[in-house]
Write an enzyme that holds these catalytic residues in place. Sequence first.
Site, PDB file in Angstrom:
ATOM      1  N   HIS A  17      34.718  28.606  50.083  1.00  0.00           N
ATOM      2  CA  HIS A  17      35.613  29.260  49.115  1.00  0.00           C
ATOM      3  C   HIS A  17      36.351  28.204  48.284  1.00  0.00           C
ATOM      4  O   HIS A  17      36.493  28.332  47.068  1.00  0.00           O
ATOM      5  CB  HIS A  17      36.690  30.082  49.829  1.00  0.00           C
ATOM      6  CG  HIS A  17      36.205  31.311  50.541  1.00  0.00           C
ATOM      7  ND1 HIS A  17      36.533  31.589  51.841  1.00  0.00           N
ATOM      8  CD2 HIS A  17      35.446  32.357  50.131  1.00  0.00           C
ATOM      9  CE1 HIS A  17      36.016  32.751  52.200  1.00  0.00           C
ATOM     10  NE2 HIS A  17      35.338  33.235  51.189  1.00  0.00           N
ATOM     11  N   LYS A  41      35.844  45.762  55.823  1.00  0.00           N
ATOM     12  CA  LYS A  41      35.604  44.894  56.974  1.00  0.00           C
ATOM     13  C   LYS A  41      36.822  44.896  57.893  1.00  0.00           C
ATOM     14  O   LYS A  41      37.962  44.894  57.427  1.00  0.00           O
ATOM     15  CB  LYS A  41      35.354  43.455  56.501  1.00  0.00           C
ATOM     16  CG  LYS A  41      34.083  43.290  55.705  1.00  0.00           C
ATOM     17  CD  LYS A  41      33.956  41.855  55.229  1.00  0.00           C
ATOM     18  CE  LYS A  41      32.831  41.705  54.239  1.00  0.00           C
ATOM     19  NZ  LYS A  41      32.839  40.380  53.589  1.00  0.00           N
ATOM     20  N   ARG A  90      25.924  32.003  47.429  1.00  0.00           N
ATOM     21  CA  ARG A  90      25.331  31.078  48.393  1.00  0.00           C
ATOM     22  C   ARG A  90      23.820  31.192  48.326  1.00  0.00           C
ATOM     23  O   ARG A  90      23.151  30.429  47.666  1.00  0.00           O
ATOM     24  CB  ARG A  90      25.838  31.388  49.811  1.00  0.00           C
ATOM     25  CG  ARG A  90      27.237  30.917  50.048  1.00  0.00           C
ATOM     26  CD  ARG A  90      27.882  31.582  51.219  1.00  0.00           C
ATOM     27  NE  ARG A  90      28.083  33.012  50.964  1.00  0.00           N
ATOM     28  CZ  ARG A  90      28.758  33.824  51.716  1.00  0.00           C
ATOM     29  NH1 ARG A  90      29.286  33.386  52.830  1.00  0.00           N
ATOM     30  NH2 ARG A  90      28.924  35.088  51.399  1.00  0.00           N
ATOM     31  N   SER A 128      32.943  33.353  56.342  1.00  0.00           N
ATOM     32  CA  SER A 128      34.083  33.625  57.228  1.00  0.00           C
ATOM     33  C   SER A 128      33.596  34.197  58.549  1.00  0.00           C
ATOM     34  O   SER A 128      34.133  33.865  59.615  1.00  0.00           O
ATOM     35  CB  SER A 128      35.046  34.607  56.558  1.00  0.00           C
ATOM     36  OG  SER A 128      35.560  34.070  55.373  1.00  0.00           O
TER      37      SER A 128
END
Length: 159
Positions: A17, A41, A90, A128
């Site tokens: 990040h 989430k 990514r 994460s």
Amino acid sequence: MKTAIYPGSFDPITKGHLDVLHTGCEIFDKVIIAVAKNSEKKGFLTIDERVELIRETIKDLPNAEVDCFEGLTIEYAKKRGAQILLRGLRAVSDFEYEMQLSQANSALASEIKTVFLITKPKYNFISSSTIKEIFLNGGDVSKFVPEAVNQYLIKCNKL
Ligand code: ADP
């Protein structure tokens, strides 16, 4: 004045990040990291913990700030006078979801453009959820997260 919103869960913020944020700060006049409160989430850290850790991590970046928001990202962007949504890419696996999201946002507010930045290869695999998995199984995450996050996880015994 070009202002970008960098929205996400940041649960917790990682060096991936941060890499995207640093490049964003070189390109735009201001980048607001915006922690989404309405993520589906399940949270690992609370919103306040995430915001505080980001604040500590970005304290030397003069044109970055942190905030949190609820509801639609584009509404928040309009409220903050931002023209850009910043997102990181990514792998190919991110692409489909990110494309859908940016096209949905564009259909809702065509004046707000999404800009994608690709992280350095060494941060490419970091997410994460991988960090959480490593940490919760007793692994060392210091290479993958900013120092403030590493210290906090150890100190608060989030296991
Ligand atoms: P979200 O729940 O919105 O996906 P995340 O905090 O997981 O929130 O990610 C926020 C943004 O940062 C997303 O655009 C994601 O693709 C990007 N991102 C996450 N990890 C990395 C990384 N290692 N390198 C580059 N971009 C990343």
